[in-house]
Design a protein around this motif. Structure first.
Motif, mmCIF file in Angstrom:
data_model
loop_
_atom_site.group_PDB
_atom_site.id
_atom_site.type_symbol
_atom_site.label_atom_id
_atom_site.label_comp_id
_atom_site.label_asym_id
_atom_site.label_seq_id
_atom_site.Cartn_x
_atom_site.Cartn_y
_atom_site.Cartn_z
ATOM 1 N N LYS A 188 0.814 -1.217 0.000
ATOM 2 C CA LYS A 188 0.000 0.000 0.000
ATOM 3 C C LYS A 188 0.847 1.268 0.000
ATOM 4 N N GLU A 189 2.126 1.123 0.316
ATOM 5 C CA GLU A 189 2.994 2.295 0.410
ATOM 6 C C GLU A 189 3.943 2.437 -0.780
ATOM 7 N N ILE A 190 3.811 1.558 -1.766
ATOM 8 C CA ILE A 190 4.754 1.546 -2.886
ATOM 9 C C ILE A 190 4.170 2.273 -4.092
ATOM 10 N N PRO A 191 4.877 3.235 -4.684
ATOM 11 C CA PRO A 191 4.415 3.876 -5.928
ATOM 12 C C PRO A 191 4.296 2.817 -7.033
ATOM 13 N N GLN A 192 3.159 2.803 -7.732
ATOM 14 C CA GLN A 192 2.932 1.739 -8.702
ATOM 15 C C GLN A 192 2.679 2.224 -10.128
ATOM 16 N N ILE A 193 2.448 3.511 -10.327
ATOM 17 C CA ILE A 193 2.203 4.010 -11.675
ATOM 18 C C ILE A 193 3.410 3.696 -12.566
ATOM 19 N N TYR A 232 -8.914 0.103 -9.426
ATOM 20 C CA TYR A 232 -8.586 -0.883 -8.388
ATOM 21 C C TYR A 232 -8.412 -0.230 -7.012
ATOM 22 N N ARG A 233 -8.805 1.029 -6.919
ATOM 23 C CA ARG A 233 -8.806 1.766 -5.657
ATOM 24 C C ARG A 233 -7.453 1.710 -4.955
ATOM 25 N N LEU A 234 -6.411 2.003 -5.703
ATOM 26 C CA LEU A 234 -5.085 2.043 -5.106
ATOM 27 C C LEU A 234 -4.959 3.269 -4.204
ATOM 28 N N THR A 235 -4.029 3.216 -3.293
ATOM 29 C CA THR A 235 -3.851 4.316 -2.351
ATOM 30 C C THR A 235 -3.194 5.521 -3.042
ATOM 31 N N ARG A 236 -3.216 6.644 -2.358
ATOM 32 C CA ARG A 236 -2.586 7.845 -2.893
ATOM 33 C C ARG A 236 -1.100 7.616 -3.102
ATOM 34 N N LYS A 237 -0.483 6.874 -2.181
ATOM 35 C CA LYS A 237 0.936 6.562 -2.310
ATOM 36 C C LYS A 237 1.182 5.667 -3.513
ATOM 37 N N ASN A 238 0.275 4.709 -3.761
ATOM 38 C CA ASN A 238 0.389 3.831 -4.926
ATOM 39 C C ASN A 238 0.339 4.612 -6.228
ATOM 40 N N MET A 239 -0.405 5.714 -6.232
ATOM 41 C CA MET A 239 -0.633 6.463 -7.454
ATOM 42 C C MET A 239 0.514 7.390 -7.831
ATOM 43 N N GLU A 240 1.587 7.350 -7.048
ATOM 44 C CA GLU A 240 2.778 8.110 -7.415
ATOM 45 C C GLU A 240 3.543 7.352 -8.494
ATOM 46 N N VAL A 241 4.293 8.083 -9.291
ATOM 47 C CA VAL A 241 5.047 7.487 -10.400
ATOM 48 C C VAL A 241 6.251 6.755 -9.850
ATOM 49 N N THR A 242 6.468 5.522 -10.358
ATOM 50 C CA THR A 242 7.639 4.752 -9.935
ATOM 51 C C THR A 242 8.902 5.374 -10.526
ATOM 52 N N LYS A 243 9.997 5.282 -9.792
ATOM 53 C CA LYS A 243 11.273 5.851 -10.263
ATOM 54 C C LYS A 243 12.140 4.775 -10.879
ATOM 55 N N GLN A 291 0.470 -9.966 -23.067
ATOM 56 C CA GLN A 291 1.459 -8.911 -22.900
ATOM 57 C C GLN A 291 0.975 -7.982 -21.796
ATOM 58 N N SER A 292 1.812 -7.749 -20.819
ATOM 59 C CA SER A 292 1.431 -6.849 -19.733
ATOM 60 C C SER A 292 1.445 -5.410 -20.224
ATOM 61 N N ILE A 293 0.783 -4.513 -19.480
ATOM 62 C CA ILE A 293 0.804 -3.099 -19.821
ATOM 63 C C ILE A 293 1.148 -2.281 -18.565
ATOM 64 N N ALA A 294 1.541 -1.044 -18.779
ATOM 65 C CA ALA A 294 1.926 -0.180 -17.657
ATOM 66 C C ALA A 294 0.686 0.297 -16.913
ATOM 67 N N LEU A 295 0.750 0.257 -15.602
ATOM 68 C CA LEU A 295 -0.353 0.716 -14.769
ATOM 69 C C LEU A 295 -0.470 2.238 -14.868
ATOM 70 N N THR A 296 -1.668 2.722 -15.168
ATOM 71 C CA THR A 296 -1.934 4.145 -15.297
ATOM 72 C C THR A 296 -2.815 4.611 -14.137
ATOM 73 N N GLU A 297 -3.007 5.913 -14.032
ATOM 74 C CA GLU A 297 -3.888 6.445 -12.993
ATOM 75 C C GLU A 297 -5.307 5.929 -13.172
ATOM 76 N N GLU A 298 -5.745 5.815 -14.424
ATOM 77 C CA GLU A 298 -7.093 5.319 -14.709
ATOM 78 C C GLU A 298 -7.275 3.904 -14.189
ATOM 79 N N ILE A 299 -6.294 3.052 -14.426
ATOM 80 C CA ILE A 299 -6.353 1.675 -13.932
ATOM 81 C C ILE A 299 -6.259 1.667 -12.409
ATOM 82 N N GLY A 300 -5.354 2.483 -11.861
ATOM 83 C CA GLY A 300 -5.191 2.553 -10.414
ATOM 84 C C GLY A 300 -6.463 2.954 -9.704
ATOM 85 N N GLN A 301 -7.191 3.907 -10.265
ATOM 86 C CA GLN A 301 -8.463 4.337 -9.684
ATOM 87 C C GLN A 301 -9.490 3.211 -9.730
#
Length: 221
Positions: free
Chosen positions: A163-168, A210-221, A198-208
């Motif tokens: 829940k604390e990991i950026p996933q975008i 699946y009700r990801l947390t605010r922290k999840n919705m940050e861009v991965t580095k 083929q997998s795809i990159a998780l976007t904000e639209e997908i994250g919303q």
């Protein structure tokens, strides 16, 4: 977003094109994919896929005559973002690109309305990333169509709080519990090859979705 571009200049090794965009605020200009239409005629395999899908939709519509289903879905397709021209087309002589987009539209239609196809839709796909996206948005397994959960192709790591990991930007797939377990058992490369996915990159639209947390919705580095 699909828009029609205009060729500005032709070179020996390519083209310069102008891409109109009325709503620039929603477009990421760093990631633009240009598709050059394939003018070859529709293949027999594509034609079979289209009619198989039309058969499923006809049955779902109360066994509507196949020709009626075809004409109605073609009209719906022409009014959708999938269509690249305003002209009508025929499954007897349309282009490979038109056939691919129409098949993609029919698959999205089946997923959206939960139509029982009796077989995995990935086998009929012409555009796997688009199919995976549609499955993600409908929360259905990309392999079997059952209720899905979000599977991360990119490992989160043992001991880390999900829940604390950026996933975008992370690569994801929608998988049911059965196929979620299978990908862990046989490995992602074997799994993807087995099911032609083929997998795809998780976007904000997908994250919303699946009700990801605010922290999840940050861009991965």
């Amino acid at each position: 977003m699909i828009v029609n571009a205009e060729t500005v200049q032709e070179y020996k090794d390519g083209y310069i094109v102008f891409v109109p965009c009325a709503n620039k605020e929603i477009v990421d200009v760093r990631n633009i994919t240009v598709e050059l239409p394939d003018r070859r005629k529709i293949s027999n395999a594509q034609r079979r896929k289209a009619y198989v899908l039309l058969g499923y939709i006809s049955a779902w519509w109360g066994y509507m005559p196949l020709e009626n289903t075809k004409e109605i879905t073609k009209l719906m397709f022409r009014g959708s973002p999938y269509q690249i021209t305003d002209k009508d087309f025929s499954l007897s002589d349309c282009t490979v690109t038109e056939a691919r987009l129409y098949i993609t539209y029919l698959i999205d239609f089946c997923i959206l309305h939960g139509i029982d196809t009796g077989e995995p839709l990935y086998k009929l796909c012409e555009d796997i990333p688009r199919y995976v996206w549609a499955c993600l948005m409908k929360k259905c397994c990309a392999v079997c169509g059952r209720k899905a959960e979000l599977h991360h192709i990119d490992a989160v790591g043992i001991g880390r709080n999900r829940k604390e990991i950026p996933q975008i930007g992370m690569q994801v797939l929608p998988l049911c519990r059965k196929h979620h377990n299978e990908i862990h058992n046989i490995g992602k490369f074997t799994f993807m090859k087995k099911y032609l996915l083929q997998s795809i990159a998780l976007t904000e639209e997908i994250g919303q979705k699946y009700r990801l947390t605010r922290k999840n919705m940050e861009v991965t580095k």
